[in-house]
Design a protein around this motif. Sequence first.
Motif, PDB file in Angstrom:
ATOM      1  N   GLY A 261      -7.470  46.065  34.149  1.00 35.37           N
ATOM      2  CA  GLY A 261      -8.748  46.129  33.519  1.00 35.37           C
ATOM      3  C   GLY A 261      -9.550  44.770  33.308  1.00 35.37           C
ATOM      4  N   ILE A 262     -11.020  44.935  33.423  1.00 36.13           N
ATOM      5  CA  ILE A 262     -11.746  43.704  33.148  1.00 36.13           C
ATOM      6  C   ILE A 262     -12.527  44.109  31.817  1.00 36.13           C
ATOM      7  CG2 ILE A 262     -13.920  42.594  33.984  1.00 36.13           C
ATOM      8  CD1 ILE A 262     -12.969  43.269  37.172  1.00 36.13           C
ATOM      9  N   TRP A 263     -12.185  43.029  31.112  1.00 37.39           N
ATOM     10  CA  TRP A 263     -12.868  43.393  29.561  1.00 37.39           C
ATOM     11  C   TRP A 263     -14.188  42.413  29.468  1.00 37.39           C
ATOM     12  CZ3 TRP A 263      -8.267  45.167  30.327  1.00 37.39           C
ATOM     13  CH2 TRP A 263      -7.837  46.309  29.613  1.00 37.39           C
ATOM     14  N   ARG A 264     -15.215  42.693  29.174  1.00 37.26           N
ATOM     15  CA  ARG A 264     -16.341  41.812  29.077  1.00 37.26           C
ATOM     16  C   ARG A 264     -16.855  41.826  27.507  1.00 37.26           C
ATOM     17  NH1 ARG A 264     -22.124  41.785  30.665  1.00 37.26           N
ATOM     18  NH2 ARG A 264     -22.807  39.795  30.483  1.00 37.26           N
ATOM     19  N   ASP A 265     -16.956  40.773  26.799  1.00 35.90           N
ATOM     20  CA  ASP A 265     -17.318  40.609  25.478  1.00 35.90           C
ATOM     21  C   ASP A 265     -16.345  42.120  24.552  1.00 35.90           C
ATOM     22  OD1 ASP A 265     -19.141  38.682  25.592  1.00 35.90           O
ATOM     23  OD2 ASP A 265     -20.548  40.102  26.356  1.00 35.90           O
ATOM     24  N   GLY A 266     -15.129  41.835  24.958  1.00 41.47           N
ATOM     25  CA  GLY A 266     -14.238  43.112  24.350  1.00 41.47           C
ATOM     26  C   GLY A 266     -14.498  44.317  24.754  1.00 41.47           C
ATOM     27  N   THR A 267     -15.142  44.742  25.761  1.00 39.66           N
ATOM     28  CA  THR A 267     -15.379  46.257  26.229  1.00 39.66           C
ATOM     29  C   THR A 267     -14.751  46.346  27.603  1.00 39.66           C
ATOM     30  OG1 THR A 267     -17.257  46.234  24.889  1.00 39.66           O
ATOM     31  CG2 THR A 267     -16.886  47.878  26.740  1.00 39.66           C
ATOM     32  N   LEU A 268     -14.087  47.210  27.954  1.00 35.50           N
ATOM     33  CA  LEU A 268     -13.540  47.466  29.137  1.00 35.50           C
ATOM     34  C   LEU A 268     -14.916  47.859  29.993  1.00 35.50           C
ATOM     35  CD1 LEU A 268     -11.279  47.879  31.074  1.00 35.50           C
ATOM     36  CD2 LEU A 268     -10.982  50.116  30.208  1.00 35.50           C
ATOM     37  N   VAL A 269     -15.172  47.167  31.224  1.00 32.59           N
ATOM     38  CA  VAL A 269     -16.295  47.589  32.066  1.00 32.59           C
ATOM     39  C   VAL A 269     -15.914  47.575  33.379  1.00 32.59           C
ATOM     40  CG1 VAL A 269     -17.909  46.062  30.691  1.00 32.59           C
ATOM     41  CG2 VAL A 269     -16.534  45.113  32.336  1.00 32.59           C
ATOM     42  N   GLY A 270     -14.682  47.714  33.703  1.00 37.16           N
ATOM     43  CA  GLY A 270     -14.257  47.887  35.092  1.00 37.16           C
ATOM     44  C   GLY A 270     -12.788  47.625  35.344  1.00 37.16           C
ATOM     45  N   GLY A 271     -12.719  47.424  36.506  1.00 34.16           N
ATOM     46  CA  GLY A 271     -11.151  46.941  36.802  1.00 34.16           C
ATOM     47  C   GLY A 271     -10.819  46.868  38.380  1.00 34.16           C
ATOM     48  N   VAL A 272      -9.795  46.181  38.766  1.00 39.39           N
ATOM     49  CA  VAL A 272      -9.453  46.038  40.085  1.00 39.39           C
ATOM     50  C   VAL A 272      -7.883  46.556  40.272  1.00 39.39           C
ATOM     51  CG1 VAL A 272     -10.580  43.860  40.522  1.00 39.39           C
ATOM     52  CG2 VAL A 272      -8.385  43.613  39.454  1.00 39.39           C
ATOM     53  N   MET A 273      -7.463  46.897  41.373  1.00 40.36           N
ATOM     54  CA  MET A 273      -6.110  47.345  41.436  1.00 40.36           C
ATOM     55  C   MET A 273      -5.492  47.065  42.986  1.00 40.36           C
ATOM     56  SD  MET A 273      -8.532  49.875  42.235  1.00 40.36           S
ATOM     57  CE  MET A 273      -8.391  51.687  41.557  1.00 40.36           C
ATOM     58  N   PHE A 274      -4.194  47.198  43.093  1.00 39.34           N
ATOM     59  CA  PHE A 274      -3.583  47.355  44.310  1.00 39.34           C
ATOM     60  C   PHE A 274      -3.349  48.798  44.266  1.00 39.34           C
ATOM     61  CE2 PHE A 274      -1.903  43.136  43.125  1.00 39.34           C
ATOM     62  CZ  PHE A 274      -2.329  42.435  44.291  1.00 39.34           C
TER      63      PHE A 274
END
Length: 183
Positions: free
Chosen positions: A70-83
């Motif tokens: 997951g990608i958290w920005r300012d403490g909020t999950l805003v997206g992500g990356v994966m294999f």
Amino acid sequence: MFSLPLRDDACLRPLESWHAEEFAAHLDRAREHIRPWVGAGFVTEGVDGARGTLRRYGERQAADGGRLYGIWRDGTLVGGVMFTDFDAAMGVCEVGCWTEPGGEGHGLVTKACRTLLDWAFTVRGMHRAEWHCRADNDRSSAVAERLGMTLEGVRREAWPFEGARYDKQVWAVLAHEWKTDHS
């Protein structure tokens, strides 16, 4: 658990089943934005659906397959990356991403994907990393380009969505092409 900084206000962390409520809330914000671009099984609804997606990726990771971050920005999950696929024996993996509108335009997806690719090539010894996206997904194609990938081809009408078929691009970068200095 680890947390890798992407910027001062953003970090990359494993996305695991105990994040189900947070992931479900994130999908509520992202669902309509990502639905055309990701697999139907990923765009679940409710906490149980989110938990199921996270559990499937956890099982794949335990088998040295797919992984989810997951990608958290300012403490909020805003997206992500994966294999989405990780085949160590063949030396081939596929990287993917998603983000809600509030996560776009900050360079977070590209930086997070670079982190995954650095690990795949330098730690795991992968030979090839792929990126698959709908041909009309300009934002996704732009990430592949920024990652230094080469567009290898288009699979015609290989992406079904809501009764229509769309072309799919296949991008890739090979280990000897990968540059670890991304400054």
